[in-house]
Design a protein around this motif. Structure first.
Motif, PDB file in Angstrom:
ATOM      1  N   ARG A  14      -1.445   6.314  -9.139  1.00  0.00           N
ATOM      2  CA  ARG A  14      -0.024   6.458  -9.255  1.00  0.00           C
ATOM      3  C   ARG A  14       0.609   5.215  -9.352  1.00  0.00           C
ATOM      4  NH1 ARG A  14      -1.158  10.801  -5.093  1.00  0.00           N
ATOM      5  NH2 ARG A  14      -1.099   9.177  -3.640  1.00  0.00           N
ATOM      6  N   LEU A  15       0.200   4.239  -8.564  1.00  0.00           N
ATOM      7  CA  LEU A  15       0.807   2.838  -8.592  1.00  0.00           C
ATOM      8  C   LEU A  15       0.504   2.172  -9.990  1.00  0.00           C
ATOM      9  CD1 LEU A  15       2.305   0.567  -7.051  1.00  0.00           C
ATOM     10  CD2 LEU A  15      -0.064  -0.179  -6.256  1.00  0.00           C
ATOM     11  N   SER A  57       8.371  -0.875  -1.946  1.00  0.00           N
ATOM     12  CA  SER A  57       9.015   0.423  -1.712  1.00  0.00           C
ATOM     13  C   SER A  57       8.168   1.254  -2.744  1.00  0.00           C
ATOM     14  CB  SER A  57      10.660   0.581  -2.259  1.00  0.00           C
ATOM     15  OG  SER A  57      11.320  -0.055  -1.238  1.00  0.00           O
ATOM     16  N   LEU A  58       8.020   0.735  -3.922  1.00  0.00           N
ATOM     17  CA  LEU A  58       7.302   1.625  -4.908  1.00  0.00           C
ATOM     18  C   LEU A  58       5.529   1.598  -4.115  1.00  0.00           C
ATOM     19  CD1 LEU A  58       6.881   2.903  -7.482  1.00  0.00           C
ATOM     20  CD2 LEU A  58       6.246   0.700  -8.807  1.00  0.00           C
ATOM     21  N   ARG A  59       5.222   0.520  -3.712  1.00  0.00           N
ATOM     22  CA  ARG A  59       3.707   0.893  -3.193  1.00  0.00           C
ATOM     23  C   ARG A  59       3.827   1.798  -1.900  1.00  0.00           C
ATOM     24  NH1 ARG A  59       3.571  -4.916  -4.036  1.00  0.00           N
ATOM     25  NH2 ARG A  59       4.461  -5.430  -2.026  1.00  0.00           N
ATOM     26  N   THR A  93       1.874   7.054  -0.189  1.00  0.00           N
ATOM     27  CA  THR A  93       2.121   8.522   0.754  1.00  0.00           C
ATOM     28  C   THR A  93       3.238   8.964  -0.136  1.00  0.00           C
ATOM     29  OG1 THR A  93       1.513   7.086   2.794  1.00  0.00           O
ATOM     30  CG2 THR A  93       2.784   9.378   2.857  1.00  0.00           C
ATOM     31  N   PRO A  94       2.845   9.716  -1.097  1.00  0.00           N
ATOM     32  CA  PRO A  94       3.890  10.327  -2.169  1.00  0.00           C
ATOM     33  C   PRO A  94       4.672  11.363  -1.469  1.00  0.00           C
ATOM     34  CG  PRO A  94       1.522  11.207  -2.831  1.00  0.00           C
ATOM     35  CD  PRO A  94       1.453  10.240  -1.693  1.00  0.00           C
ATOM     36  N   PRO A  95       5.961  11.714  -2.033  1.00  0.00           N
ATOM     37  CA  PRO A  95       6.612  12.769  -1.375  1.00  0.00           C
ATOM     38  C   PRO A  95       6.305  14.163  -2.287  1.00  0.00           C
ATOM     39  CG  PRO A  95       7.799  11.237  -2.916  1.00  0.00           C
ATOM     40  CD  PRO A  95       6.737  10.616  -2.851  1.00  0.00           C
ATOM     41  N   ALA A  96       6.965  15.205  -2.228  1.00  0.00           N
ATOM     42  CA  ALA A  96       6.763  16.385  -3.246  1.00  0.00           C
ATOM     43  C   ALA A  96       7.126  15.668  -4.531  1.00  0.00           C
ATOM     44  CB  ALA A  96       7.673  17.461  -2.639  1.00  0.00           C
ATOM     45  N   LEU A  97       6.540  16.353  -5.387  1.00  0.00           N
ATOM     46  CA  LEU A  97       6.668  15.853  -6.788  1.00  0.00           C
ATOM     47  C   LEU A  97       7.770  16.663  -7.402  1.00  0.00           C
ATOM     48  CD1 LEU A  97       2.951  15.630  -8.158  1.00  0.00           C
ATOM     49  CD2 LEU A  97       4.569  13.964  -7.364  1.00  0.00           C
ATOM     50  N   THR A  98       9.201  16.348  -7.060  1.00  0.00           N
ATOM     51  CA  THR A  98      10.441  16.677  -7.524  1.00  0.00           C
ATOM     52  C   THR A  98      11.226  15.568  -7.333  1.00  0.00           C
ATOM     53  OG1 THR A  98      11.410  17.154  -5.456  1.00  0.00           O
ATOM     54  CG2 THR A  98      10.027  18.840  -6.406  1.00  0.00           C
ATOM     55  N   VAL A  99      12.289  15.316  -8.325  1.00  0.00           N
ATOM     56  CA  VAL A  99      13.063  14.185  -8.365  1.00  0.00           C
ATOM     57  C   VAL A  99      13.935  14.085  -7.112  1.00  0.00           C
ATOM     58  CG1 VAL A  99      15.147  15.333  -9.456  1.00  0.00           C
ATOM     59  CG2 VAL A  99      14.666  12.906  -9.922  1.00  0.00           C
ATOM     60  N   ASP A 114       7.536  11.037 -13.213  1.00  0.00           N
ATOM     61  CA  ASP A 114       6.752  11.368 -14.289  1.00  0.00           C
ATOM     62  C   ASP A 114       5.609  10.776 -14.201  1.00  0.00           C
ATOM     63  OD1 ASP A 114       9.076  12.787 -15.315  1.00  0.00           O
ATOM     64  OD2 ASP A 114       9.715  11.341 -16.771  1.00  0.00           O
ATOM     65  N   ALA A 115       5.413   9.450 -13.736  1.00  0.00           N
ATOM     66  CA  ALA A 115       4.268   8.703 -13.890  1.00  0.00           C
ATOM     67  C   ALA A 115       3.297   9.490 -12.642  1.00  0.00           C
ATOM     68  CB  ALA A 115       4.565   7.383 -13.323  1.00  0.00           C
ATOM     69  N   PHE A 116       4.174   9.792 -11.508  1.00  0.00           N
ATOM     70  CA  PHE A 116       3.158  10.285 -10.441  1.00  0.00           C
ATOM     71  C   PHE A 116       2.469  11.579 -10.744  1.00  0.00           C
ATOM     72  CE2 PHE A 116       5.058   8.352  -6.302  1.00  0.00           C
ATOM     73  CZ  PHE A 116       4.589   7.142  -6.739  1.00  0.00           C
ATOM     74  N   VAL A 117       3.282  12.479 -11.786  1.00  0.00           N
ATOM     75  CA  VAL A 117       2.890  13.827 -12.206  1.00  0.00           C
ATOM     76  C   VAL A 117       1.728  13.550 -13.072  1.00  0.00           C
ATOM     77  CG1 VAL A 117       3.492  15.767 -13.549  1.00  0.00           C
ATOM     78  CG2 VAL A 117       4.996  15.113 -11.835  1.00  0.00           C
TER      79      VAL A 117
END
Length: 397
Positions: free
Chosen positions: A314-315, A341-343, A348-354, A380-383
């Protein structure tokens, strides 16, 4: 050289405040402290400039009550260069702007290569400032004439700089970006007291064992207490390295402590009883510090591929995207979005919604303009990372 004087009596102060109240436009404000010399971060000089009023230099220790200045200029815009450095000292005096304009922060948003005060003044209005007294002991009295001119020049041109910078913000369509950043600077709460501040002793990593750490803690506390009493920067009394050297030497008597060559500093021998008593207290303490302190710090990014390969993917996909956005906006990446903040959201990613990404960024302190610029691209990058069967492949794509 223009002759400037410090206002240190109340009638002259009140008259100056009346003159400032009758001036026009924003006010430029700056503060001089005695960092590295005194214990506190209090203001030892407050400089104020306003058009149709002039430059005034105020002596906080002599004046004490700054309510006349607050009444004179409290409702107009205050112009700073690096406001976050000056606001805490001003708040100690009861001074706080209703709104502010920060020329350093704005210069960063505009992509200026140099953002120090002298550089920004030169780049915007072609005036050269000398900065040779920036690290002076501003608690000195009387203040030398050359220092006073230096202090006055810090505010004399700042409103002109503000106007040029404001025009640049208009040209780059960044007025709202800056307004949000200025408001965030003003709303930033004071930092909470650091837990176990003694652990910031330089060189403490050399000290092993809870009992020795207790001695280091006791020495730090004794130095802190004495520094506060003397209103002197702690490191000027006994440097960090000397306290650590005393712990490592493990002296068995006051005389042995005096013989530790690396235990030096101007108060190392004159206050020898104080330091020896602190060592004894540390050795006898019933409350031993933890040798390892839990931390919520993330692992270094180089270790992510082994520790959390999905986060690593993701990163590695999101970071260049954010950098590209920043380049397109002509600003440093860290002003678009804090790398931490990006790290955090990559680890620990949130749900994949904007909406979820936006909420996560907001919780980490991102401003609305930053979220608007980055949230969708980060999502988009996380998806993309989630859809790859092999995080390493995703990371390299």
């Amino acid at each position: 050289m223009t002759e400037y004087s410090v206002i240190d009596d109340f009638p002259a102060f009140e008259e100056a405040c009346r003159t400032l109240a009758a001036g026009t436009g924003p006010v430029a404000v700056d503060v001089e402290r005695a960092s590295g010399f005194r214990y506190s971060q209090r203001a030892y000089l407050v400089q104020v400039f306003r058009r149709d009023a002039g430059v005034f230099l105020f002596d906080p220790p002599a004046l004490g009550d700054f309510s006349p200045l607050r009444a004179a200029i409290g409702d107009v815009e205050w112009v700073f260069h690096a406001a976050s450095q000056d606001l805490p000292s001003l708040r100690e005096l009861g001074l706080e702007p209703a709104t502010l304009f920060d020329t350093e922060l704005a210069a960063r948003l505009l992509g200026h290569e140099r953002v120090g005060l002298a550089a920004v003044v030169e780049d915007t209005i072609s005036v050269t400032l000398k900065k040779e007294h920036s690290a002076a002991d501003w608690s000195t009295r009387p203040l030398p004439a050359a220092w006073l001119e230096y202090a006055a020049l810090d505010v004399l041109h700042l409103v002109d700089v503000r106007d040029r910078i404001a025009a640049e913000l208009e040209e780059q369509d960044k007025v709202d970006f800056a307004a949000q950043e200025f408001a965030a600077t003003l709303a930033q709460p004071p930092r909470p007291p650091r837990e176990d501040p003694w652990r910031r002793l330089s060189g403490l990593h050399q000290v092993k064992g809870a009992r020795n750490l207790a001695v280091a803690r006791s020495l730090w506390e004794a130095r802190e207490e004495y520094a506060q009493q003397q209103d002197t920067s702690p490191g000027r009394l006994v440097p960090d390295r000397s306290l650590v050297a005393a712990v490592l030497a493990n002296p068995q008597s006051k005389q042995a402590l005096a013989g530790v060559q690396a235990f030096n500093g101007r108060a190392s021998r004159t206050e020898l009883d104080r330091w020896w008593a602190a060592i004894v207290r540390g050795r006898e303490s019933q409350t031993l510090p933890r040798e390892r302190v839990p931390s919520d710090a993330l692992p270094p990014a180089r270790a992510w591929s082994d520790r959390n390969p999905e986060a690593d993917a993701r990163l590695k996909l999101a970071r260049p995207v954010v950098e590209e956005i920043a380049e397109g906006l002509n600003m440093p990446t860290e002003n678009l979005l804090k790398p931490e903040s990006l790290r955090r959201i990559a680890w620990t990613p949130p749900a994949l919604t904007v909406d979820a990404v936006s909420e996560a960024l907001s919780a980490l302190g991102a401003r609305p303009w930053q979220i608007e610029q980055t949230a969708q691209k980060i999502l988009d990058a996380f998806v993309e990372a989630a859809q790859s069967p092999d995080p390493a492949i995703a990371a390299e794509s």
